[in-house]
Design a protein around this motif. Structure first.
Motif, PDB file in Angstrom:
ATOM      1  N   THR A  81       0.842  -1.194   0.000  1.00  0.00           N
ATOM      2  CA  THR A  81       0.000   0.000   0.000  1.00  0.00           C
ATOM      3  C   THR A  81       0.877   1.244   0.000  1.00  0.00           C
ATOM      4  O   THR A  81       2.062   1.177   0.330  1.00  0.00           O
ATOM      5  CB  THR A  81      -0.880   0.037   1.266  1.00  0.00           C
ATOM      6  N   GLN A  82       0.260   2.363  -0.356  1.00  0.00           N
ATOM      7  CA  GLN A  82       0.982   3.638  -0.278  1.00  0.00           C
ATOM      8  C   GLN A  82       1.409   3.903   1.163  1.00  0.00           C
ATOM      9  O   GLN A  82       2.542   4.307   1.428  1.00  0.00           O
ATOM     10  CB  GLN A  82       0.076   4.786  -0.747  1.00  0.00           C
ATOM     11  N   ALA A  83       0.477   3.628   2.079  1.00  0.00           N
ATOM     12  CA  ALA A  83       0.773   3.837   3.494  1.00  0.00           C
ATOM     13  C   ALA A  83       1.958   2.971   3.920  1.00  0.00           C
ATOM     14  O   ALA A  83       2.822   3.397   4.684  1.00  0.00           O
ATOM     15  CB  ALA A  83      -0.449   3.515   4.337  1.00  0.00           C
ATOM     16  N   GLY A  84       1.992   1.748   3.388  1.00  0.00           N
ATOM     17  CA  GLY A  84       3.080   0.824   3.713  1.00  0.00           C
ATOM     18  C   GLY A  84       4.425   1.365   3.267  1.00  0.00           C
ATOM     19  O   GLY A  84       5.414   1.297   4.005  1.00  0.00           O
ATOM     20  N   ILE A  85       4.457   1.907   2.064  1.00  0.00           N
ATOM     21  CA  ILE A  85       5.714   2.458   1.542  1.00  0.00           C
ATOM     22  C   ILE A  85       6.188   3.616   2.413  1.00  0.00           C
ATOM     23  O   ILE A  85       7.355   3.680   2.814  1.00  0.00           O
ATOM     24  CB  ILE A  85       5.537   2.920   0.081  1.00  0.00           C
TER      25      ILE A  85
END
Lengths: 274, 278
Positions: free
Chosen positions: B110-114
């Motif tokens: 996810t974007q949040a993960g990155i």
């Protein structure tokens, strides 16, 4: 005055075990430079550790400048008696040269400026003044041992015992240490007891004691000792003939370098003569 | 290979950071680490990084040394990064793309993960750099003195502060010696046909015991020898000892003190009023 005196000292590492030191008697005069020779297990190192109160004698008395060693005066004895040990990697307390040399004087509770002066003195005397802020771990074995000597020297001992302090060094490092110690003896008047199994080193001293099975087997000047070839061999010690010849030639006025082996000596003489 | 382990080793040059009072450096480290953990957004972490960069420049430590220190935690960083990257849930959108960028079975990027992974890596790197900066610029003896001085209140309850501080400094001083010893033992084992870097994992683990046990015995021996050498040099504990190097609080320390207080305050403010939140 007697700097160090052993009177009938016996010691065993185990109860009723074999005696590491057996009825040991000898004296070292103040200002002497004495070598203690002996093969492995002859009791040399036990002698050093007994002198420093690291071991307690089972029998007999040990006196340092007329003070008989006991549990009560250990601290006072150690103020006057320094020991340099064999392993260059296990004697330093601190990482930096000056911090390590300061350790002993700090333990004596000396004021700061006095400690500073003693560091100056000790590093100069051992030729390590350029390494004051250096990391000990980066130094060579010989340099590390010189720092160890400086650390002891900064406490201004009257007698210094070197317990095979050159055993783990290369020939160059060994020579450095012997030179430094010899200077300290001549210039500062510090009594030196040099325990070693290198016969060549004994040649530099005024007197040699040969240990065998925990007691003194021979004593006298190095030349006298080395004359008694057969006897030395029976104590497991090899004679440095080359060393004796070299010393005599030097005394005769020839400028020769330190050499090992007959061929090298022959070449050295040839190049000196021609 | 073992020569590369530079953590905990003093780097002898004369610099602004080297001259700081070790007590201040210790306190600053604690403040800095607290700030790194309090930081929940990029600006706060950026401020920490900027300050650390400033300290690095002022310390004259070559960049290669810092990189080498980081190599020690490379595995930890990679491991954390991969785990977080693949499994971090979250639907926050940071740039013009779907929140979930990739999905396959239980793996979800996810974007949040990155963003979170980047944040985590930055945090770990900052932690490692600030800790090694302390040991690069402070001699073990200074560190010990600082520690002992800070812990003085504990002496009132008869806590052995001096002994503990000495143990700490000796541990640091022995790192290079034990490294050399390890190398020596490894060479000796290799010379006798033991292979430490080939074979299955179990085989290698077994080969390692052949290094660890002699190393353990050696360290006991070194410890014994050091103990005797210290005793002969009249060491009888901390009482009546004087110190050659006196700790002094100077104008440099004052500057750093103000910076540290400012940093902590800034990070706390940003925590409540984030500018660029995760």
């Amino acid at each position: 005055m007697n700097a160090l005196e052993f009177r009938g000292v016996s010691f065993s590492y185990e109860e009723n075990g074999p005696l590491a030191v057996d009825d040991l008697n000898f004296t070292v005069q103040e200002g002497d430079f004495v070598a203690v020779l002996g093969h492995n297990g002859s009791g040399k190192s036990t002698l050093a550790r007994l002198s420093g109160g690291l071991l307690t004698a089972d029998k007999g008395e040990i006196a340092c400048f007329s003070n008989v060693l006991s549990d009560k005066n250990l601290y006072d004895i150690r103020k006057n008696l320094g020991i340099v040990f064999q392993n260059p990697d296990s004697q330093a307390v601190a990482s930096l040269v000056e911090d390590d040399v300061a350790f002993g004087p700090e333990n004596l509770g000396l004021p700061r400026d006095e400690i500073g002066r003693r560091i100056d003195f000790a590093l100069r005397a051992t030729g390590m003044e350029d390494f004051r802020g250096a990391m000990i771990s980066r130094l060579s074995g010989g340099q590390k041992q010189r720092v160890a000597i400086a650390g002891v020297l900064a406490m201004k001992p009257k007698i210094m015992i070197l317990d095979e302090a050159t055993a783990m060094l290369d020939p160059k490092g060994r020579r450095e240490i012997v030179e430094v110690v010899k200077e300290l003896n001549k210039r500062e008047g510090i009594t030196v007891v040099m325990i070693t199994h290198f016969m060549e080193e004994a040649l530099q001293t005024d007197r040699a004691l040969v240990m065998n099975r925990g007691s003194i087997a021979m004593q006298g000047s190095p030349e006298e000792i080395f004359e008694r070839h057969e006897e030395l061999l029976s104590f497991g010690l090899a004679l440095p003939r080359i060393g004796v010849i070299l010393k005599k030639l030097r005394e005769g006025g020839m400028e020769l370098h330190e050499v090992l082996g007959a061929d090298a000596l022959a070449k050295e003489i040839v190049s000196c003569v021609s | 290979m073992l020569k590369d382990v530079s953590f905990g080793q003093y780097y002898p040059v004369d610099s602004f950071v080297h001259r700081l009072d070790p007590r201040l450096k210790l306190v600053f480290l604690v403040v800095f680490i607290t700030a790194i953990f309090l930081a929940k957004e990029f600006l706060a972490l950026g401020i920490c990084a900027g300050l650390l960069l400033l300290a690095l420049i002022a310390s004259k430590i070559p960049i290669g040394k810092v990189v080498r220190a980081l190599r020690g935690i490379l595995f930890l960083v990679l491991f954390t990064a991969v785990i977080n990257l693949l499994f971090y849930p979250g639907d926050k959108v940071y740039w013009n793309a779907p929140a979930v960028l990739f999905e396959w079975k239980f793996i979800k990027i996810t974007q949040a993960g990155i963003m979170f992974t980047a944040f985590l890596i930055a945090r770990l790197i900052l932690l490692m750099i600030c800790t090694s900066l302390l040991t690069y610029t402070t001699t073990p003896v200074a560190l010990t003195d600082g520690f002992e001085s800070l812990m003085t209140p504990l002496k009132w309850i008869k806590f052995p502060v001096h002994a503990l501080a000495l143990v700490m400094s000796i541990a640091l001083r022995f790192i290079p010696s034990l490294m050399d010893e390890t190398q020596r033992i490894m060479n000796a084992q290799k010379a006798r046909g033991s292979s430490l870097d080939t074979g299955s994992l179990i085989k290698r683990a077994k080969a390692v015991t052949a290094v660890v046990i002699p190393l353990l015995i050696t360290s006991f021996r070194l410890g014994d020898e050091l103990g005797e050498a210290m005793e002969v040099r009249c060491y009888v504990g901390g009482n009546n000892r004087t110190k050659y190097k006196k700790l002094r609080f100077s104008w440099r320390d004052l500057i750093v003190f103000v910076l540290g207080a400012g940093l902590l305050a800034g990070v706390i403010v940003l925590r409540f009023f984030p500018v660029f939140a995760l």
